[in-house]
Design a protein around this motif. Structure first.
Motif, PDB file in Angstrom:
ATOM      1  N   ARG A 165     -79.946 -66.925  21.971  1.00 29.32           N
ATOM      2  CA  ARG A 165     -81.371 -67.191  22.112  1.00 29.32           C
ATOM      3  C   ARG A 165     -81.813 -68.212  21.077  1.00 29.32           C
ATOM      4  O   ARG A 165     -81.691 -67.986  19.868  1.00 29.32           O
ATOM      5  N   LEU A 166     -82.318 -69.350  21.545  1.00 34.41           N
ATOM      6  CA  LEU A 166     -82.821 -70.400  20.675  1.00 34.41           C
ATOM      7  C   LEU A 166     -84.348 -70.438  20.766  1.00 34.41           C
ATOM      8  O   LEU A 166     -84.916 -70.292  21.848  1.00 34.41           O
ATOM      9  N   PHE A 167     -84.986 -70.647  19.624  1.00 33.83           N
ATOM     10  CA  PHE A 167     -86.444 -70.768  19.600  1.00 33.83           C
ATOM     11  C   PHE A 167     -86.809 -72.028  18.829  1.00 33.83           C
ATOM     12  O   PHE A 167     -86.440 -72.184  17.656  1.00 33.83           O
ATOM     13  N   LEU A 168     -87.510 -72.949  19.495  1.00 32.31           N
ATOM     14  CA  LEU A 168     -87.968 -74.177  18.864  1.00 32.31           C
ATOM     15  C   LEU A 168     -89.318 -73.888  18.220  1.00 32.31           C
ATOM     16  O   LEU A 168     -90.345 -73.803  18.907  1.00 32.31           O
ATOM     17  N   ALA A 169     -89.310 -73.716  16.906  1.00 28.83           N
ATOM     18  CA  ALA A 169     -90.495 -73.218  16.213  1.00 28.83           C
ATOM     19  C   ALA A 169     -91.711 -74.110  16.396  1.00 28.83           C
ATOM     20  O   ALA A 169     -92.843 -73.625  16.495  1.00 28.83           O
ATOM     21  N   GLY A 217     -91.829 -76.475  18.882  1.00 32.76           N
ATOM     22  CA  GLY A 217     -91.825 -76.963  20.260  1.00 32.76           C
ATOM     23  C   GLY A 217     -91.063 -78.248  20.487  1.00 32.76           C
ATOM     24  O   GLY A 217     -91.077 -78.796  21.586  1.00 32.76           O
ATOM     25  N   VAL A 249     -85.299 -74.768  14.253  1.00 32.69           N
ATOM     26  CA  VAL A 249     -84.781 -73.971  15.360  1.00 32.69           C
ATOM     27  C   VAL A 249     -84.209 -72.676  14.813  1.00 32.69           C
ATOM     28  O   VAL A 249     -83.529 -72.674  13.776  1.00 32.69           O
ATOM     29  N   THR A 250     -84.486 -71.572  15.481  1.00 36.87           N
ATOM     30  CA  THR A 250     -83.842 -70.312  15.132  1.00 36.87           C
ATOM     31  C   THR A 250     -82.869 -69.929  16.237  1.00 36.87           C
ATOM     32  O   THR A 250     -83.060 -70.308  17.405  1.00 36.87           O
ATOM     33  N   ALA A 251     -81.824 -69.185  15.879  1.00 29.84           N
ATOM     34  CA  ALA A 251     -80.806 -68.799  16.860  1.00 29.84           C
ATOM     35  C   ALA A 251     -80.350 -67.373  16.598  1.00 29.84           C
ATOM     36  O   ALA A 251     -80.157 -66.975  15.445  1.00 29.84           O
ATOM     37  N   GLU A 252     -80.181 -66.633  17.684  1.00 26.88           N
ATOM     38  CA  GLU A 252     -79.728 -65.250  17.604  1.00 26.88           C
ATOM     39  C   GLU A 252     -78.796 -64.959  18.764  1.00 26.88           C
ATOM     40  O   GLU A 252     -78.846 -65.628  19.799  1.00 26.88           O
ATOM     41  N   HIS A 289     -78.925 -63.878  11.810  1.00 32.76           N
ATOM     42  CA  HIS A 289     -80.019 -64.755  12.195  1.00 32.76           C
ATOM     43  C   HIS A 289     -79.767 -66.125  11.582  1.00 32.76           C
ATOM     44  O   HIS A 289     -79.377 -66.229  10.414  1.00 32.76           O
TER      45      HIS A 289
END
Length: 308
Positions: free
Chosen positions: A9-13, A15, A21-24, A31
């Protein structure tokens, strides 16, 4: 049969793909945060930055075209350590890096001993992988941990080696040989790559596709000098000669690969081996057969058409 898939799961903080970017990974307590140096202030404001963990500083290697220079560190408060590295070199900082990654635990259960263990293991793995030049002067000794903790940390490393390449960081990515059938079968539906060979006058090389990368194996023989026109692959070949990867044999008839080398494409690999521009999809053949790399690769499309 293919191995089980992984959900990353990637999250573009902010946008944007070039920002923080965070990744889990599902069911992993680890994390990862990745950010360009210009977003360091944003990263340091996050709660993860004050946790115990490991960090990677990445930049361009000035001595190798397209190469990476990296530093691996750890800290009780990784943010404090990164702040030090962000200072000017005369104040103890490091100028080379332009990207930082922080690896911590979501449950905050990583201890100082865990972080030092991970730092040491990461450095050893990175040196063995030879994907980047390390700015670390030495490798810290591996601290003794309880058996259960060692198992947990090795699992942490295994997951990190999955997440980091997704973020474009191949520092810990090895080039281990995939298992292959004893008798190559181009019609087989196995996902494993067979061994490929390129045998012509003056060259005798073997290679394999591993995790989507084309790897020429240590001990392969290339032609002793570049024979073709001046192209980008000539610079790559020259670089490999200068860094000791392609060494002239005693009789001067070949250059031998002193380590496994990852190439961007089969054509880049065959061009370096042959000392001229070439089409690797035609030059490489499944060992022991007349099947070219291109035909082997095309079998997946034929299988897909047949299953539709």
């Amino acid at each position: 049969m293919s191995s089980l898939g992984k959900s990353v799961r990637l999250f573009l903080a902010d946008g944007t793909p070039g920002g923080l970017v965070t990744a889990e990974i599902m069911n992993w307590t680890g994390h990862v945060i990745a950010a360009p140096r210009s977003d360091l202030g944003v990263l340091l404001k996050r709660p993860e930055a004050s946790r115990t963990g490991v960090y990677l500083l990445l930049g361009d290697d000035p001595d190798v075209t397209g190469g990476t220079l990296a530093y691996i560190g750890e800290g009780d408060d990784v943010g404090k350590r990164i702040r030090i590295h962000n200072q000017a070199e005369e104040k103890g900082g490091k100028d080379f890096w332009n990207r930082v990654l922080v690896l911590t635990s979501k449950d905050a259960n990583l201890t100082k001993a865990h972080a030092r263990f991970l730092e040491s293991r990461f450095i050893v793995i990175a040196r063995e992988a030879k994907r980047a030049q390390l700015a670390n002067g030495t490798t810290p000794p591996l601290l003794p941990l309880p058996e259960a903790d060692v198992s947990d940390m090795e699992f942490f490393i295994k997951q990190a080696k999955i997440v980091l390449p997704v973020l474009g960081v191949n520092l810990l990515r090895n080039t281990a040989t995939r298992s292959t059938p004893s008798t190559p079968d181009p019609s087989s539906q196995s996902d494993a790559s067979p061994e490929f060979a390129l045998t012509v006058k003056g060259a005798n090389a073997t290679a394999q596709e591993v995790d989507g990368e084309f790897v020429v194996r240590q001990g392969s023989l290339a032609r002793p000098e570049w024979l073709g026109t001046s192209l980008s692959y000539e610079k790559l070949r020259q670089q490999l000669e200068e860094d000791g990867t392609l060494v002239l044999t005693d009789d001067g008839k070949h250059r031998v690969f002193t380590r496994d080398v990852v190439f961007a494409s089969p054509s880049a690999a065959s061009s370096v081996v042959l000392g001229r521009n070439s089409n690797g999809r035609l030059e490489w053949r499944v060992s022991g057969t007349t099947t070219t790399y291109g035909l082997w690769q095309g079998r997946h499309i034929e299988q897909a058409d047949g299953d539709s």
